[in-house]
Design an enzyme around this catalytic site. Sequence first.
Site, PDB file in Angstrom:
ATOM      1  N   CYS A 383       0.821  -1.197   0.000  1.00  0.00           N
ATOM      2  CA  CYS A 383       0.000   0.000   0.000  1.00  0.00           C
ATOM      3  C   CYS A 383       0.870   1.267   0.000  1.00  0.00           C
ATOM      4  CB  CYS A 383      -0.999  -0.048   1.161  1.00  0.00           C
ATOM      5  SG  CYS A 383      -2.479   0.908   0.783  1.00  0.00           S
ATOM      6  N   HIS A 509      -3.636  -5.180   0.412  1.00  0.00           N
ATOM      7  CA  HIS A 509      -3.041  -5.737   1.636  1.00  0.00           C
ATOM      8  C   HIS A 509      -3.121  -7.265   1.636  1.00  0.00           C
ATOM      9  CE1 HIS A 509      -2.749  -1.951   4.011  1.00  0.00           C
ATOM     10  NE2 HIS A 509      -3.653  -1.568   3.122  1.00  0.00           N
ATOM     11  N   GLU A 511      -1.596  -9.277   3.469  1.00  0.00           N
ATOM     12  CA  GLU A 511      -1.460  -9.824   4.836  1.00  0.00           C
ATOM     13  C   GLU A 511      -2.803 -10.192   5.446  1.00  0.00           C
ATOM     14  OE1 GLU A 511      -0.935  -6.721   3.919  1.00  0.00           O
ATOM     15  OE2 GLU A 511      -1.408  -5.248   5.478  1.00  0.00           O
TER      16      GLU A 511
END
Length: 539
Positions: A383, A509, A511
């Site tokens: 990001c 993202h 994650e």
Amino acid sequence: MPSSKYVFVTGGVASSLGKGIISASLAKLLQARGFSVTIQKLDPYINIDPGTLNPYEHGECFVTDDGAETDLDLGHYERYLNITTSQANNVTTGRIYQSVIDKERRGDYLGETVQVIPHITDEIKRRIKLLGNTGAYDFVITEIGGTVGDIESLPYIEAVRQMRWEIGTDCLVIHLTLVPYLAAAGELKTKPTQHSVKTLLEQGVQPDIIVCRTEKHLNEGMRNKIALFCNVDPTAVIESIDARSIYEVPMLMREEKLDVEVLEKMRVKSPHAPDLAKWEKFLHRLNNPKGQVTIGLIGKYVELKDAYKSINEAFVHAGAVNECKVLVKSVHSESINPETVNEALAGLDGILVAPGFGSRGIEGKIEAIRFARVNKIPFLGICLGMQCAVIEFGRNVLKLEHANSTEMDPETPHPVIDIMEAQKKISNKGGTMRLGAYPCTIQPDTRAREVYETSEIRERHRHRYEFNNHYLDQYRNAGMVTSGINRQDDLVEIIELPGHPWFVGIQFHPEYKSTVANPHPLFVHFVKAASLFNQRKTE
Ligand code: GLN
């Protein structure tokens, strides 16, 4: 099973005892027995969601597929269960009051006086039952944030009391407490647990199971004492000893028979014993690494343990796949400048530049990326990390002087990262970013394609700014590959540099989507690249 069973998890004595991990571990055991399970978190604060909270207040903000900005415990739920959660899985007092006040303004209460009981508690119960009423779950586990005795958690405990009364054994309460060890006395102390159960009793709730967080084993005498003083069966006193990793907790809870106790008390027959073979395999790989890499995590909240929670956990998953221990070394972006960079980033096998907002520490991030690009160190930018990689390339390769994001410098002569059209007119802060899962098409013959092994992906977003397509040709001509594009809105989602061993920036993202059962391929490949880099160094 005809209707959902509701399990509540409350906490006493102290915060941060790990209610989220206990809830997720119980859910994992029930899931491994063949039940379908979901978990919900009720947060007693007045913010509508944690999206507007700064990480110093509340750690990471987790984002779901449907674009909800939620408590980081939802990340644990997804990572343990390999399910997706949604807005319905996280409710705050702010949201409860907002619904009740909206109804009041619409006239739905037909002139009644609107009160905490029954209107607020009814709305809490409605939100709890929303998940159960989908018919998709055998068990709904609801974690109540905060600690019993807090003024703000009173309406939630009252809602639990009412549900208990209404549905009897279809409802169960687990209370998590702390049993502290007093070194001077050489003893574990049960008194705080007794007091916290008393507080719960004063509010009309008798816990069925007490989970005791402790650093030393509880002996039989202590279990009996807690059982006697707190009106529970001795088998319902469950020890939760400090574990070396949060991923050990489901195994510890299995040994302590937490799931067996829950099923017996709720009178549910289990199809089979928990099948945790895959989980055990993951733990074995995690605990027996064959190598080690050090990844630098460049961010501005590095002193906060929970600020980059999902990134740290994604590295745990990816490390296990690669049978490699991943040491994450936090480096404060404000400490990096052209004079300090060599020393600050020495010895790293990979560099991750973290997501973030605002200009603090941004120049350090850009310098770290230059260092990774020039020295051919594996790099992943997430990001804001990706946006900084675009700025760095603009300034140092394309020679676009003072190139920047308009978030950091609204007057920049080269706004290589700019605010999205759709964001320009928005003035409210909460829930107004580009949030949640969006599709992205991956170009063939790229690093991204090798990583994902597919051309269509969906990843979760949380941002306002994006790559400025006005500069697209210049970047492409100079060798930057835009390997992932959102075709609907023509947005660059992934960038990479082909001449570099592993240099990838993503606007989304990854994650948030990494789980124990499905480690995220970007993290898996990044760790693999770091491991190769490490091997070459030592050859
Ligand atoms: N601040 C940047 C934006 O709003 C990046 C956000 C992030 O890293 N999550 O676009």
